[in-house]
Motif scaffolding. Structure first.
Motif, short mmCIF file in Angstrom:
data_model
loop_
_atom_site.label_atom_id
_atom_site.label_comp_id
_atom_site.label_asym_id
_atom_site.label_seq_id
_atom_site.Cartn_x
_atom_site.Cartn_y
_atom_site.Cartn_z
N GLY A 96 20.20 -54.81 1.86
CA GLY A 96 20.63 -54.36 3.30
C GLY A 96 21.80 -53.84 3.00
O GLY A 96 22.52 -53.63 4.21
N LEU A 97 22.65 -53.59 2.01
CA LEU A 97 23.90 -53.16 2.11
C LEU A 97 23.95 -51.37 1.88
O LEU A 97 22.89 -50.91 1.62
N ASP A 98 24.87 -50.93 2.52
CA ASP A 98 25.18 -49.48 2.87
C ASP A 98 26.29 -48.75 2.43
O ASP A 98 27.25 -49.50 2.03
N ASP A 99 26.19 -47.57 2.49
CA ASP A 99 27.66 -46.88 2.11
C ASP A 99 28.17 -47.06 0.78
O ASP A 99 29.11 -47.50 0.38
N LEU A 100 27.25 -46.70 -0.33
CA LEU A 100 27.46 -47.19 -1.50
C LEU A 100 27.64 -45.55 -2.50
O LEU A 100 26.69 -44.72 -2.28
N VAL A 101 28.87 -45.68 -3.01
CA VAL A 101 29.19 -44.56 -4.04
C VAL A 101 29.01 -45.07 -5.51
O VAL A 101 29.53 -46.09 -5.78
N VAL A 102 28.26 -44.20 -6.42
CA VAL A 102 28.20 -44.78 -7.89
C VAL A 102 29.44 -43.94 -8.44
O VAL A 102 29.40 -43.00 -8.50
N ALA A 103 30.02 -45.00 -9.19
CA ALA A 103 31.38 -44.48 -9.75
C ALA A 103 31.28 -43.55 -11.16
O ALA A 103 32.38 -42.98 -11.66
N TYR A 104 30.06 -43.67 -11.75
CA TYR A 104 29.91 -43.17 -13.01
C TYR A 104 28.62 -42.32 -13.26
O TYR A 104 27.45 -42.92 -12.56
N PRO A 105 28.84 -41.32 -13.85
CA PRO A 105 27.59 -40.43 -13.66
C PRO A 105 26.26 -41.05 -14.61
O PRO A 105 26.51 -41.70 -15.49
N SER A 106 25.09 -40.73 -14.29
CA SER A 106 23.79 -41.07 -14.83
C SER A 106 23.03 -40.30 -14.50
O SER A 106 22.68 -39.57 -13.37
N VAL A 107 22.01 -39.96 -15.59
CA VAL A 107 20.59 -39.09 -15.34
C VAL A 107 19.29 -39.90 -15.69
O VAL A 107 18.37 -39.54 -15.92
#
Length: 408
Positions: A96-107
Motif C-alpha cells: 500500500g505504499l507509493d511514490d517509490l524511487v529505486v536508488a540503484y540500477p538493476s536489470v
C-alpha cells in the motif's frame, strides 16, 4: 503496530542503562529495539533541518514496514520512499505504499516484472539508470509487459582534487554532456520515460567530520567537504538546467542524505533530500558538525559468562556493518558505559567478550546494550523490533527479515 500514536515530542535527556534494562526485563535476548521517544525527537530534528524541503525516506536505513509507516505518519515533510531494490519497491507497493524511487540500477527480469505489475495497479515506481545498456533492457521488458517504466538518471557527485578522489564510485554520468546524451537515449525508447535525477554526494552525507581524537583529519575532511559542496552543487544545477533546455523536464531532483541536509537543500535545483540513517542514528552518525541526533536503535545481548575479573561474555553479537574493514564497522558497546571490545576477538558469531570497568558488574542473564555501526543493517539480524516508550515495551513489529524478505 498497535502501541504508538504519533505526537511532537518534548526534548528529553538520553535514556540510561537502568531505563532500558527495566524495559527489557522478561524479554527474550538477544533482541533489537527502538526507543520511540528518541525516534520521534530525531524525526522532529530532521523536520527542522529540512526547513520546508521535502524528505524522501531511505528505506535501507529503516527496513521495517511498520517503522516506515510511523515515519510517514509524522507529517507531510516526508514524501515518498527511496528504495534499494526494484523487488523491495514492488513489495512495498503491494503493502500500500507509493511514490517509490529505486536508488540503484538493476536489470533483474523477475524484479522488473514485479515493478511492471505494480505500475499496472496504479502505483508509482521510478527506476534508476546510468547507462543505455540498462535503459535498453528495461525498455524491452516494459514493452513486453505493456507498461511505460519511469526512470531517473544517477548523476555522479564525487569530486576529484589533486591527488585525491573524494567520493564514491557510482555512476559514469558525470557532466552535462553524458547526462543529456542518456536523456536523449531514454526519450528514444517507447517503454520508458525520464522523470527524475538523483545526485548523491556520499562524501558529504556519509563522512563524519568531528570525530574525537582526530582533530587534523577532521579539519581536512571539513575543508574537502566545503570545496566539494561548491563544485558538486554547481554540477547538479548545470545538469538540471541543461536537461530542461534539451526538452527533458524533471518531476523531481533528489540529493543528499542525513549528513548533508543543509548543504543539499542549498542547491536551488534540488526538489527533495533523501534521509534515513538519522532516524535510528547508528554509531557511524555520531560525529557530524552539521547536526546531532539521539541513538534510537540498539540491540541487547545477554551476559552468559564471567570468565575472569574485568571481563564478561555476551551471547551473539557479530553483527558487522558493510563498508571498508575497520573497527568502526563493529557494533559498539553502549550501555552500561565504559565497556569495550577485546581486540583479538571483536564481536563474535556466537559470543562477544567485553572488558568492563569496576563500576560495572552485570550478572548472568542481564542485558548488555550495543549500537550497530549502520542503521537498517541491524534489521537483517532480527525478525522483530521491540518498541520502547515510557520505560516499557509497548509493541513489537517485524523487520523485512521477519516478513521473510531478503532483497539482496
Amino acid at each position: 503496530m498497535t502501541g504508538a500514536a504519533v505526537s511532537r515530542p518534548a526534548e528529553l535527556p538520553e535514556h540510561d542503562y537502568p531505563y532500558y534494562r527495566d524495559a527489557l526485563a522478561g524479554q527474550r535476548l538477544p533482541a533489537a529495539f527502538i526507543d520511540l521517544d528518541h525516534f520521534r525527537i530525531n524525526l522532529e530534528r530532521l523536520r527542522v533541518r529540512a526547513a520546508g524541503m521535502p524528505i524522501r525516506l531511505v528505506t535501507k536505513s529503516v527496513r521495517s514496514v511498520a517503522m516506515i509507516r510511523l515515519a510517514l505518519a509524522t507529517g507531510n515533510f516526508i514524501r515518498g520512499l527511496l528504495c534499494y531494490s526494484p523487488a523491495e519497491a514492488a513489495w512495498l507497493a503491494s503493502q500500500g505504499l507509493d511514490d517509490l524511487v529505486v536508488a540503484y540500477p538493476s536489470v533483474e527480469r523477475e524484479d522488473l516484472r514485479a515493478v511492471a505489475a505494480q505500475l499496472r495497479n496504479g502505483r508509482s515506481i521510478t527506476l534508476m539508470v546510468d547507462s543505455m545498456a540498462q535503459v535498453e533492457q528495461i525498455d524491452a521488458l516494459a514493452r513486453a509487459e505493456g507498461v511505460v517504466i519511469p526512470l531517473s538518471i544517477d548523476l555522479d557527485m564525487s569530486s576529484t582534487f589533486p591527488g585525491i578522489y573524494f567520493g564514491v564510485y557510482r555512476s559514469p554520468v558525470h557532466d552535462v554532456a553524458t547526462a543529456v546524451a542518456l536523456a536523449n537515449g531514454i526519450a528514444a525508447c517507447p517503454g520508458v520515460r525520464l522523470e527524475g535525477l538523483m545526485g548523491y554526494e556520499g562524501q558529504i552525507a556519509g563522512l563524519m567530520d568531528v570525530v574525537p581524537g582526530q582533530g587534523l583529519k577532521n579539519a581536512i575532511v571539513r575543508s574537502l567537504k566545503r570545496r566539494s559542496i561548491d563544485e558538486t552543487n554547481t554540477r547538479r544545477r548545470n545538469v538540471v538546467q541543461a536537461l530542461t533546455a534539451a526538452g527533458h523536464p524533471l518531476r523531481f531532483v533528489n540529493g543528499g542524505g542525513t549528513g548533508s541536509v543543509e548543504s543539499t537543500k542549498s542547491d536551488p535545483s534540488v526538489t527533495e533530500v533523501a534521509a534515513g540513517s538519522g532516524l535510528y542514528t547508528p554509531a557511524l552518525f555520531d560525529h557530524y558538525a552539521s547536526f546531532q541526533a539521539l541513538p534510537s536503535a540498539g540491540f541487547a545481548l545477554p551476559v552468559t559468562r564471567l570468565p575472569k575479573d574485568g571481563i564478561f561474555t555476551c551471547s551473539g553479537g557479530g553483527y558487522i556493518a558493510s563498508g571498508p574493514i575497520g573497527k568502526n564497522r563493529l557494533p559498539q558497546p553502549w550501555l552500561p558505559a565504559g565497556c569495550t571490545l577485546i581486540d583479538n576477538e571483536g564481536a563474535g558469531e556466537v559470543q562477544t567478550p567485553l572488558r568492563h570497568p569496576a563500576s560495572v558488574a552485570l550478572k548472568i542473564g542481564e542485558p548488555m546494550l550495543f549500537r550497530h555501526a549502520k542503521a537498517g543493517e541491524l534489521c537483517e539480524r532480527f525478525n522483530e523490533l521491540l518498541l520502547i516508550t515510557g520505560g516499557r515495551v509497548v509493541d513489537q513489529v517485524t523487520t523485512y527479515r521477519g516478513d521473510g524478505k531478503c532483497f539482496f
